[in-house]
Design an enzyme around this catalytic site. Structure first.
Site: not given
Ligand code: GLN
Length: 535
Positions: A382, A508, A510
């Site tokens: 990001c 993202h 994650e």
């Protein structure tokens, strides 16, 4: 028929109720049951999206674009299920709905009160999530500590809801802490007893106690807790401090935690399939070797601010029997190439994670320049991608002083700019580009090589993006746009093909990585880092 499991906490905050709930979810999932969760947060913010990461840690984003509590990340990783905006309920969102209804005249004539209007709205949120997911088990964690004024409407709502479900359909697990007194060498049960007394004063009797402890709980103390808290002896569960959170489900399984839950909810037990999880824990505890991955960011004093990134880095080395350790680097200390060299000398890979605001930006650009020039494996996330593009524009494409308009509104080369759809957005709550969007990967790129498919979907949380007007210029200088939005308008993944692993993404990754299914981009970074393996 869905069975409901409420989780409350007593004695202290930060007990790890989220991990205990997620572990129970894992144990039920491993038996083939479907599980959904809800996190109730008693604060007045409508969602945690507007809170500082320093105060509240990471904001976890769901597929449907809700900005939620970081515990949802643990739940998704442990239970391996995608949750939704129905999964996080705050006092703010409950009051907002009730007040909106009142203004519309829905309660015309009535005095709108905490009981029944707020409590009814809380109960209706439980039912909405149940209807949506229709799970075998719905775990509902109530944030905060018993006795807090703030959480009272939630406690009252679950008291009513539990009674309405009838015997064997809803239980309350109460989590507490047993402090250890060094001088007398004793674990003390009194604070737990008191917290159960408070819970009872609100009309809730827990069926199970899960006790956090630094030492094994002697049988005498367990029996004492059972007696004074009116729970069955087998329902006093020890939750000892562990080296890794991934051990918690296994430790709880050894004490038949899920079996006790199932018995209370009148569901026959099934065999648990935990082989993969066990080997994951084994690899975390006994790796063949360890490598360090640096996270260069702004919130390095509080690892919770990047908790999903941290967890993904930790479990992504496992496949190769390598332990991945994190080295925190405050980007403000990366003032030039020399300082970057010194700070990065013992790391095998670098992540520049997401973030907001100008502080530490020039340091991040220095870090990225260093890794690009020295072929250190790199993943930008990001803001990390926006910085990678800015650095490339400045130092390779010759666009001197290029910047993001987030940091310099008058920059000559705005290579990163506010998204078109964001230009007229007013206010801050829930207004970013949020949630899952599709992305098309270009065949032959490193990103495609790791995903193995061209159509992917990833979660976003940002207002700025790479300025399309500069894409051609950057391409001509060698930057590869390996992922674009399906309409070809938004840059989603970039990479430098000549380096071992220099990949950055606007989304993202994650939020979608799972311990048993590492994310392709984290795996790409960790694989390259393992190959490099700085001693
Ligand atoms: N501040 C940047 C933006 O708003 C990046 C956001 C992020 O990293 N989550 O676009």
């Amino acid at each position: 028929m869905t069975k409901f499991i409420f989780i409350t906490g007593g004695v202290v905050s930060s007990l790890g109720k989220g991990i205990i709930g997620a572990s129970l979810g894992k144990l039920l999932r491993s038996r083939g049951f479907t599980v959904s969760i809800q996190k109730f947060d008693p604060y007045i913010n409508v969602d945690p999206g507007t809170m500082s990461p320093f105060q509240h840690g990471e904001v976890f984003v769901t597929d449907d674009g809700a900005e939620t509590d970081l515990d949802l990340g643990h739940y998704e990783r442990f239970i391996d299920t995608n949750f939704s905006q129905l999964s996080n309920v705050t006092s703010g969102s409950v009051y907002q709905t009730v007040i909106q209804k009142e203004r519309k005249g829905d309660y015309l004539g009535a005095t709108v009160q905490v009981i029944p209007h707020i409590t009814n709205e809380i109960k209706s949120r439980i039912v909405k999530a149940q209807k949506h997911f229709n799970p075998d088990f719905q775990i509902i964690e109530i944030g905060g500590t018993i006795g807090d004024i703030e959480s009272l409407p939630f406690i009252e709502a679950i008291r009513q809801f539990k009674a309405e479900q009838g015997i064997g359909n809803a239980i309350n697990i109460h989590c507490t802490l047993l402090p250890y007194l060094q001088t007398s060498g004793e674990l003390k049960t009194k604070p737990s007893q008191h917290s159960v007394t408070v819970l009872r004063s609100y009309g809730l009797q827990p069926e199970i106690l899960v006790c956090r402890t630094a030492k094994p709980i002697p049988k005498t103390e367990k029996d004492k807790l059972a007696l004074f808290c009116s729970v069955a002896k087998e329902a006093v569960i020890e939750c000892r401090d562990m080296k890794s959170i991934y051990e918690v489900p296994l430790a709880l399984e050894e004490q038949n935690f899920a079996q006790v839950v199932l018995k209370l909810l009148q569901i026959p037990d099934r065999k648990a399939e935990l082989t993969k999880w066990k080997s994951l824990v084994e690899k975390i505890n006994h790796p063949e070797r360890t490598i360090k991955i640096a996270i260069a960011g702004k919130y390095t004093k509080l690892s919770d601010a990047y908790i999903s990134v941290v967890e993904d880095v930790k479990h992504d080395g496992d496949a190769d029997n390598v332990k991945t350790e994190i080295k925190w680097i405050n980007s403000e200390e990366c003032i030039d190439a020399e300082s970057c060299k010194e700070l990065l000398k013992d790391v095998s890979g670098v992540i520049v994670p997401g973030g907001f605001g100008v502080r530490g930006i020039e340091g991040k650009l220095n870090v990225i320049r260093y890794v690009r020039e020295n072929n250190v494996p790199f993943l930008g996330i990001c803001l990390g991608m926006q910085c990678a593009v800015t650095e490339f524009a400045r130092n390779v494409a010759g666009l001197n002083n290029a910047n993001s308009t987030e940091f310099d509104e008058n920059t000559q080369y705005p290579v990163v700019d506010l998204m078109l759809e964001q230009k007229n957005v007013k206010g801050y709550g829930g207004t970013m580009r949020l949630g899952a969007y599709n992305c098309t990967l270009k065949k032959g790129t490193k990103a495609y090589g790791m995903y193995g498919e061209t159509k992917i979907s990833e979660r976003h949380r940002h207002r700025y993006e790479v300025n399309t007007e500069y894409i051609d210029t950057l391409k001509k200088s060698g930057l590869v746009f390996s992922g674009m939005s399906p309409d070809g308008m938004l840059a989603e993944v970039i990479e430098l093909p000549n380096l071992d692993w220099f990949v950055a993404c606007q989304f993202h990754p994650e939020f979608k990585s799972r311990p048993e299914r590492p994310h392709p981009l984290f795996k790409g970074l960790v694989d390259a880092a393992i190959k490099r393996n700085v001693k």
